[in-house]
Design a protein around this motif. Structure first.
Motif, PDB file in Angstrom:
ATOM      1  N   PRO A 165      33.100  41.250  54.002  1.00 16.73           N
ATOM      2  CA  PRO A 165      33.642  42.672  53.976  1.00 16.73           C
ATOM      3  C   PRO A 165      32.779  43.623  53.283  1.00 16.73           C
ATOM      4  N   LEU A 166      32.721  44.964  53.382  1.00 18.78           N
ATOM      5  CA  LEU A 166      32.070  45.844  52.892  1.00 18.78           C
ATOM      6  C   LEU A 166      33.000  46.510  51.998  1.00 18.78           C
ATOM      7  N   LEU A 167      32.804  46.828  50.613  1.00 20.10           N
ATOM      8  CA  LEU A 167      33.581  47.549  49.685  1.00 20.10           C
ATOM      9  C   LEU A 167      32.879  48.856  49.374  1.00 20.10           C
ATOM     10  N   LEU A 168      33.862  49.973  49.362  1.00 20.40           N
ATOM     11  CA  LEU A 168      33.570  51.394  49.074  1.00 20.40           C
ATOM     12  C   LEU A 168      34.316  51.686  48.087  1.00 20.40           C
ATOM     13  N   LEU A 245      39.901  49.394  31.590  1.00 21.93           N
ATOM     14  CA  LEU A 245      40.408  48.091  31.026  1.00 21.93           C
ATOM     15  C   LEU A 245      41.843  47.812  31.725  1.00 21.93           C
ATOM     16  N   ARG A 246      42.492  48.883  32.611  1.00 17.96           N
ATOM     17  CA  ARG A 246      43.622  48.666  33.061  1.00 17.96           C
ATOM     18  C   ARG A 246      43.297  48.444  34.566  1.00 17.96           C
ATOM     19  N   ASN A 247      41.910  48.454  35.081  1.00 12.14           N
ATOM     20  CA  ASN A 247      41.749  48.294  36.547  1.00 12.14           C
ATOM     21  C   ASN A 247      41.513  46.695  36.935  1.00 12.14           C
ATOM     22  N   GLN A 248      42.425  46.345  37.863  1.00  9.76           N
ATOM     23  CA  GLN A 248      42.588  44.802  37.949  1.00  9.76           C
ATOM     24  C   GLN A 248      42.308  44.633  39.548  1.00  9.76           C
ATOM     25  N   ASN A 249      41.754  45.855  39.969  1.00  8.67           N
ATOM     26  CA  ASN A 249      41.419  45.804  41.361  1.00  8.67           C
ATOM     27  C   ASN A 249      40.355  44.678  41.956  1.00  8.67           C
ATOM     28  N   GLY A 250      39.262  44.504  41.227  1.00  5.72           N
ATOM     29  CA  GLY A 250      38.316  43.486  41.330  1.00  5.72           C
ATOM     30  C   GLY A 250      38.976  42.022  41.573  1.00  5.72           C
ATOM     31  N   LYS A 251      39.684  41.766  40.499  1.00  6.84           N
ATOM     32  CA  LYS A 251      40.479  40.509  40.433  1.00  6.84           C
ATOM     33  C   LYS A 251      41.181  40.135  41.596  1.00  6.84           C
ATOM     34  N   PHE A 252      41.976  41.305  41.954  1.00  8.26           N
ATOM     35  CA  PHE A 252      42.792  41.384  43.156  1.00  8.26           C
ATOM     36  C   PHE A 252      42.030  40.835  44.565  1.00  8.26           C
ATOM     37  N   ILE A 253      40.756  41.713  44.848  1.00  9.98           N
ATOM     38  CA  ILE A 253      40.051  41.357  45.692  1.00  9.98           C
ATOM     39  C   ILE A 253      39.306  39.979  45.648  1.00  9.98           C
ATOM     40  N   PHE A 257      39.345  37.237  48.710  1.00  8.53           N
ATOM     41  CA  PHE A 257      38.353  37.104  49.523  1.00  8.53           C
ATOM     42  C   PHE A 257      37.256  35.824  48.885  1.00  8.53           C
ATOM     43  N   GLY A 258      37.352  35.725  47.415  1.00 13.39           N
ATOM     44  CA  GLY A 258      36.520  34.635  46.795  1.00 13.39           C
ATOM     45  C   GLY A 258      35.357  35.283  46.089  1.00 13.39           C
ATOM     46  N   LYS A 259      34.501  34.525  45.419  1.00 11.98           N
ATOM     47  CA  LYS A 259      33.654  35.016  44.722  1.00 11.98           C
ATOM     48  C   LYS A 259      32.031  35.140  45.626  1.00 11.98           C
ATOM     49  N   LYS A 260      31.326  36.014  45.639  1.00 14.25           N
ATOM     50  CA  LYS A 260      30.202  36.458  46.279  1.00 14.25           C
ATOM     51  C   LYS A 260      30.693  36.616  47.699  1.00 14.25           C
ATOM     52  N   SER A 261      31.742  37.140  47.944  1.00 11.57           N
ATOM     53  CA  SER A 261      32.266  37.172  49.387  1.00 11.57           C
ATOM     54  C   SER A 261      32.177  38.469  50.028  1.00 11.57           C
TER      55      SER A 261
END
Length: 594
Positions: A165-168, A245-253, A257-261
């Motif tokens: 996937p592409l992330l914007l 510090l409240r941003n959990q979007n990256g962990k959710f993604i 999809f997994g690391k380096k995905s």
């Protein structure tokens, strides 16, 4: 000369500052800095540089890139509408005005526990409702996930799950307004005033223009029945301006999809478009400096001010301040830093750069004197110097409680942005050495807590004169560097050239791409890597891809348009160029192989 690789032990874990602009603008005054002759006389000398030498570095130049759908007249007509149609422009202005009119300021004292303090973040619900109502097609075709209540992650599912996937990205929050400065705003900061060319208000440049541009571009694609092959993810945090510090979007993604995905990430940053003499440049942030907050404190016996010690706690900290500020960090000019490639691109493409500087830039990686010359030149200007060294900003000092009582505790807090050639530990040890000098000078004890270690270590035992303590508060290693000279860079940078040269300013550029050498420098956009001296939300996505592009298309760099300051604004053509870029980049990436 420093080696061109980072020291052993280096970790490989927006607004892009004015530094990038000034660092290249400064070239034009270089001739005056080294002699009294004029630029024209310098150019008339016999000094020449053979930039085709095999020894010399090369600018990572790319050709224009267009998706296959650009051959489709309907898609061309849509792009023409985005850039030139007055009705579309007016609708887009209205959408941006509505976004600016919702105050989504984030404050340093916002609680970390979002779920127990939902009312504090209520304005983000208002903003979400606006997005839902204004962009129905977007919400009908993409799946929304709310992360930690106010983070937004939209997934536009592609037909081929094997493609990355592409992330914007963008962020919803804005910098608060200083109430004392309201009378200095030409137009109210949350009015969204539009004068036919410029749109004013908080968030116009940082970065609701990017966020709203995503929604507008996707809706235009949906109207054309575009269905992605590669999944597209949109991620919008709500506390970027207060460190995230409240941003959990990256962990959710990452959990999905997994690391380096991911194929790549695009976020705010970069220098949009600028003229450097006859050279037109777009600077993409491909790396960011590290971040270190630290505390240095002293504990010392107090007493009555009528019988003071020769050196009070405040006086000793004052001596420490002088020691730190007089002991600067070293400079680097290495090919590990994107700033190096930015200078190389200018050296190769500028027709009015001083020839001596040009030669030094191109020889800098194998000639120590040339490297020193370039570093000295960059380091002459305060704003340009920080692209090649670690910073030290002494920001907070606290101590003393009463004017007739000797202070017993004084604390100094320092912020440091760490050069790519160093790491947090190297930077910390510099401050530790400064502190140790002062401890020895005044016969003080010295305690230290090293980064990534909870233990307090005694380096010098406490004495009757007191003890100094140094410890980190917040750390972030310098970012990984986005690769260039690959197909992903070619698509991203090539799309920038395509948008500016063929769509935004077709009358300025020769669209045949067959210019002679003299015309070449004046008839194309030079897209170059660059360094972000601040930090964006991209720090939360390092696990997901090696390809992170910090860039926002437009006419003016955001710092030039008063982002974070009074009278923030955008030239509205910038916003339309964002829409056009996202419209084309999604299609280009959709046709690419992983």
């Amino acid at each position: 000369m420093k080696k061109n690789t980072p020291p052993m032990g280096r970790y490989t874990l927006s607004i892009f500052s004015l530094l990038s602009i000034l660092s290249v603008l400064a070239y034009l005054s270089y001739n005056c800095a080294i002699n009294t002759s004029s630029l024209s006389s310098s150019l008339s000398t016999t000094t020449t540089v053979d930039i085709d030498s095999d020894k010399y570095p090369k600018c990572p130049e790319v050709e224009r890139f267009t998706p296959g759908s650009y051959q489709n007249q309907t898609f061309k007509d849509t792009l023409d509408k985005i850039i030139n149609d007055e009705s579309f422009r007016n609708l887009s202005v209205t959408r941006m005005q509505k976004a600016v009119q919702i105050d989504t300021s984030s404050y340093d004292d916002f609680p970390l526990d979002v779920g127990s303090n939902l009312e504090v973040f209520e304005n983000f619900n208002i903003f979400h409702n606006y997005l839902q109502n204004e962009f129905p097609l977007f919400h009908e075709n993409l799946k929304l996930h709310k992360v930690n209540h106010f983070g937004l992650v939209y997934i536009w599912e592609g037909s081929d799950p094997s493609l990355q996937p592409l992330l914007l990205m963008a962020h919803q929050d804005v910098v608060p307004i200083n109430e004392d400065s309201l009378d200095q705003w030409e137009f109210p900061p949350f009015e969204g005033h539009y004068d036919g060319k410029y749109l004013y208000g908080r968030g116009t440049g940082d970065c609701k223009n990017l966020l709203i541009g995503h929604f507008e571009a996707v809706e235009e694609l949906i109207k054309l029945n575009f269905k992605p092959t590669r999944s597209i993810i949109f991620s919008y945090g709500f506390d970027e301006e207060i460190i995230g510090l409240r941003n959990q979007n990256g962990k959710f993604i990452e959990d999905i999809f997994g690391k380096k995905s991911l194929y790549a990430v695009m976020d705010e940053g970069g220098v949009s478009l600028m003229d450097i003499g006859e050279t037109k440049m777009a600077v993409v942030g491909t790396g960011e400096k590290g971040y270190l907050d630290l505390s240095i404190s002293i504990q010392k016996k107090g007493g009555h001010s009528s019988v003071p010690q020769d050196h009070t706690a405040i006086g000793i900290i004052g001596d420490l301040i002088v020691q730190i500020e007089n002991n600067k960090f070293p400079t680097y000019f290495t090919d590990y830093n994107p700033t190096f490639h930015q200078y190389v691109c200018l050296a190769e493409n500028s027709i009015d750069i001083d020839q001596s500087l040009k030669k030094d830039i191109l020889k800098s990686q194998f000639d120590e004197i040339s490297n020193l010359n370039v570093r000295n030149f960059i380091n002459k200007d305060r704003l340009t110097s920080y692209s090649i060294k670690t910073t030290q900003a002494l920001d907070v000092i606290q101590g003393g409680v009463k004017v007739n009582a000797l202070p017993e505790f004084v604390e100094l807090k320092i912020n440091s942005r760490v050069a790519l050639e160093e790491n947090i530990t190297i930077a910390f040890k510099k401050f530790l050495n400064d502190t140790k000098i002062i401890a020895n000078k005044f016969d003080l004890g010295l305690n230290v807590q090293f980064p990534y270690n909870e233990e307090i270590i005694t380096l010098l035992p406490s004495t009757e004169n007191g003890v100094l303590t140094i410890k980190p508060i917040k750390t972030l290693e310098p970012s990984p560097i986005t690769p260039i000279n690959d197909s992903k860079w070619e698509i991203f940078a090539g799309t920038i050239r395509h948008i500016y040269e063929e769509l935004a300013y077709p009358d300025i550029y020769d669209n045949n791409d067959n210019n002679n050498d003299n015309e070449k420098n004046q008839s194309k956009i030079v897209v170059t890597p660059g360094l972000g001296t601040g930090n964006t939300d991209t720090k939360l996505y390092w696990n997901l891809t090696d390809h992170i592009y910090r860039y926002r298309p437009g006419v003016l760099p955001s710092v030039t348009a008063n982002s974070h300051g009074i009278n923030e604004y955008i030239e509205f053509d910038s916003h339309l160029q964002i829409i056009a870029f996202i419209f084309q980049y999604i299609q280009s990436v959709d046709q690419a192989n992983d």
